[in-house]
Motif scaffolding. Structure first.
Motif, mmCIF file in Angstrom:
data_model
loop_
_atom_site.group_PDB
_atom_site.id
_atom_site.type_symbol
_atom_site.label_atom_id
_atom_site.label_comp_id
_atom_site.label_asym_id
_atom_site.label_seq_id
_atom_site.Cartn_x
_atom_site.Cartn_y
_atom_site.Cartn_z
ATOM 1 N N LYS A 1 0.777 -1.139 -0.078
ATOM 2 C CA LYS A 1 -0.099 -0.024 -0.128
ATOM 3 C C LYS A 1 0.770 1.260 -0.108
ATOM 4 O O LYS A 1 0.555 1.958 -0.637
ATOM 5 C CB LYS A 1 -0.890 -0.062 1.365
ATOM 6 N N VAL A 2 1.790 1.160 0.789
ATOM 7 C CA VAL A 2 2.819 2.425 1.033
ATOM 8 C C VAL A 2 3.325 2.538 -0.453
ATOM 9 O O VAL A 2 3.572 3.535 -1.144
ATOM 10 C CB VAL A 2 3.778 2.028 1.983
ATOM 11 N N PHE A 3 4.100 1.306 -1.123
ATOM 12 C CA PHE A 3 4.751 1.477 -2.541
ATOM 13 C C PHE A 3 4.009 2.030 -3.306
ATOM 14 O O PHE A 3 4.011 2.965 -4.232
ATOM 15 C CB PHE A 3 5.134 0.190 -2.845
ATOM 16 N N ALA A 4 2.419 1.669 -3.450
ATOM 17 C CA ALA A 4 1.550 2.179 -4.239
ATOM 18 C C ALA A 4 1.196 3.655 -4.198
ATOM 19 O O ALA A 4 1.065 4.307 -5.176
ATOM 20 C CB ALA A 4 0.220 1.498 -4.225
ATOM 21 N N SER A 5 1.305 3.923 -3.019
ATOM 22 C CA SER A 5 0.879 5.427 -2.641
ATOM 23 C C SER A 5 2.122 6.369 -3.274
ATOM 24 O O SER A 5 1.940 7.588 -3.455
ATOM 25 C CB SER A 5 0.966 5.623 -1.282
ATOM 26 N N ILE A 6 3.141 5.791 -3.049
ATOM 27 C CA ILE A 6 4.731 6.285 -3.673
ATOM 28 C C ILE A 6 4.394 6.698 -5.061
ATOM 29 O O ILE A 6 4.804 8.001 -5.608
ATOM 30 C CB ILE A 6 5.945 5.771 -3.094
ATOM 31 N N ILE A 7 4.162 5.785 -5.583
ATOM 32 C CA ILE A 7 3.989 5.717 -7.306
ATOM 33 C C ILE A 7 2.868 6.741 -7.502
ATOM 34 O O ILE A 7 2.978 7.480 -8.517
ATOM 35 C CB ILE A 7 3.879 4.211 -7.818
ATOM 36 N N LYS A 8 1.794 6.523 -6.997
ATOM 37 C CA LYS A 8 0.619 7.408 -7.350
ATOM 38 C C LYS A 8 0.912 8.721 -7.050
ATOM 39 O O LYS A 8 0.624 9.593 -7.751
ATOM 40 C CB LYS A 8 -0.616 6.938 -6.562
ATOM 41 N N GLY A 9 1.588 9.204 -5.913
ATOM 42 C CA GLY A 9 1.934 10.452 -5.528
ATOM 43 C C GLY A 9 2.887 11.138 -6.540
ATOM 44 O O GLY A 9 2.564 12.218 -6.992
ATOM 45 N N TYR A 10 3.836 10.368 -7.215
ATOM 46 C CA TYR A 10 4.733 10.991 -8.242
ATOM 47 C C TYR A 10 4.272 11.181 -9.445
ATOM 48 O O TYR A 10 4.105 12.270 -10.145
ATOM 49 C CB TYR A 10 5.896 9.969 -8.340
ATOM 50 N N LEU A 11 3.298 9.984 -9.788
ATOM 51 C CA LEU A 11 2.602 10.219 -11.307
ATOM 52 C C LEU A 11 1.298 11.590 -11.144
ATOM 53 O O LEU A 11 1.344 11.986 -12.202
ATOM 54 C CB LEU A 11 1.734 8.811 -11.508
ATOM 55 N N HIS A 12 0.842 11.456 -10.168
ATOM 56 C CA HIS A 12 -0.077 12.734 -10.148
ATOM 57 C C HIS A 12 0.427 14.023 -10.056
ATOM 58 O O HIS A 12 0.155 14.741 -10.585
ATOM 59 C CB HIS A 12 -0.971 12.518 -8.769
ATOM 60 N N PHE A 13 1.738 14.266 -9.432
ATOM 61 C CA PHE A 13 2.636 15.141 -9.649
ATOM 62 C C PHE A 13 2.840 15.497 -11.157
ATOM 63 O O PHE A 13 2.785 16.560 -11.879
ATOM 64 C CB PHE A 13 3.885 15.420 -8.977
ATOM 65 N N LYS A 14 3.339 14.508 -11.785
ATOM 66 C CA LYS A 14 3.669 14.562 -13.253
ATOM 67 C C LYS A 14 2.415 15.000 -14.202
ATOM 68 O O LYS A 14 2.508 15.793 -14.950
ATOM 69 C CB LYS A 14 4.338 13.331 -13.780
#
Length: 235
Positions: free
Chosen positions: A216-229
């Motif tokens: 869940k944490v790993f998915a949140s990291i990826i999602k946070g970066y993608l949403h910034f981009k």
């Protein structure tokens, strides 16, 4: 101060920045020059708040160049006697800060795109860039608790250290908003953002390894970066 309290509701959760902006707007309308912002996980001891407000009144109350005055953050109750020594800094957390209402209005308030996390630091960086000052009293202390603390080690029978853990949702906002701030301010404050990168890395490492929610944490990291981009900053 008459001790009265007023609760103002936004009707739904619009994030900390929107709530801060509402508080500043109400303060402005009622003729206040400063507001004290607090988090639910923080408090001042009676002696500390009395000295804090007295020293603020003596040094900063009439200032038109000081955007924020803040205390030191102290998680325990062992601390020196309060005094009015202070120094300039470039960032302060929301909790315990005295915010200049007129300056906040002039700078268009807190950035509501961020929703939560880094809202306070983004505003601080913007204040400094615009020539305003932030001061911190050296021996006025706020007791503040950030996240969930857990004793954990890489191997259970070896030395265990206290680590601050956050929900996967909070990790998402940390990642997304860090990259947003870095894009806006890192060139102006390279040393500050070098420190912030290290701080974020440690936070993510601890949450991945010790929260018990690795995926869940790993998915949140990826999602946070993608949403910034993707410039996706909705709630």
């Amino acid at each position: 101060i008459d001790g009265s309290k007023t609760y103002i509701s936004n009707g739904k959760n619009l994030g900390i920045a929107a709530s801060l902006n509402k508080a500043v707007s109400v303060a402005k309308d009622q003729g206040f020059k400063w507001i004290l912002t607090m988090d639910q996980d923080s408090f001042f001891e009676e002696k500390q708040i009395k000295h804090y407000l007295a020293y603020f009144e003596a040094h900063f109350n009439s200032s038109k160049e000081v955007a924020i005055v803040c205390p030191e953050i102290e998680p325990n109750l062992s601390r020196p006697e309060p005094n009015d020594d202070y120094h300039a800094i470039i960032r302060a957390i929301t909790s315990g800060s005295l915010v200049n209402v007129d300056i906040c209005v002039n700078l268009k308030g807190f950035d509501e795109k961020l929703f939560i996390d880094e809202v306070d630091f983004e505003y601080c960086y913007r204040c400094v860039i615009n020539g305003y000052k932030i001061f911190q009293f050296k021996n006025i202390h706020l007791t503040h608790h950030l996240g969930t603390r857990k004793k954990a080690g890489y191997i259970s029978f070896l030395k265990r250290s206290e680590r601050v853990l956050h929900s996967p949702l909070r990790v998402y906002y940390m990642v997304r908003n860090y990259f947003y701030l870095s894009a806006k301010y890192a060139k102006a404050s390279p040393d500050e953002f070098k420190y912030k990168r290290i701080q974020l890395f440690v936070t993510l490492k601890n949450n991945l390894l010790f929260s018990g929610q690795f995926f869940k944490v790993f998915a949140s990291i990826i999602k946070g970066y993608l949403h910034f981009k993707l410039n996706k900053f909705s709630k």
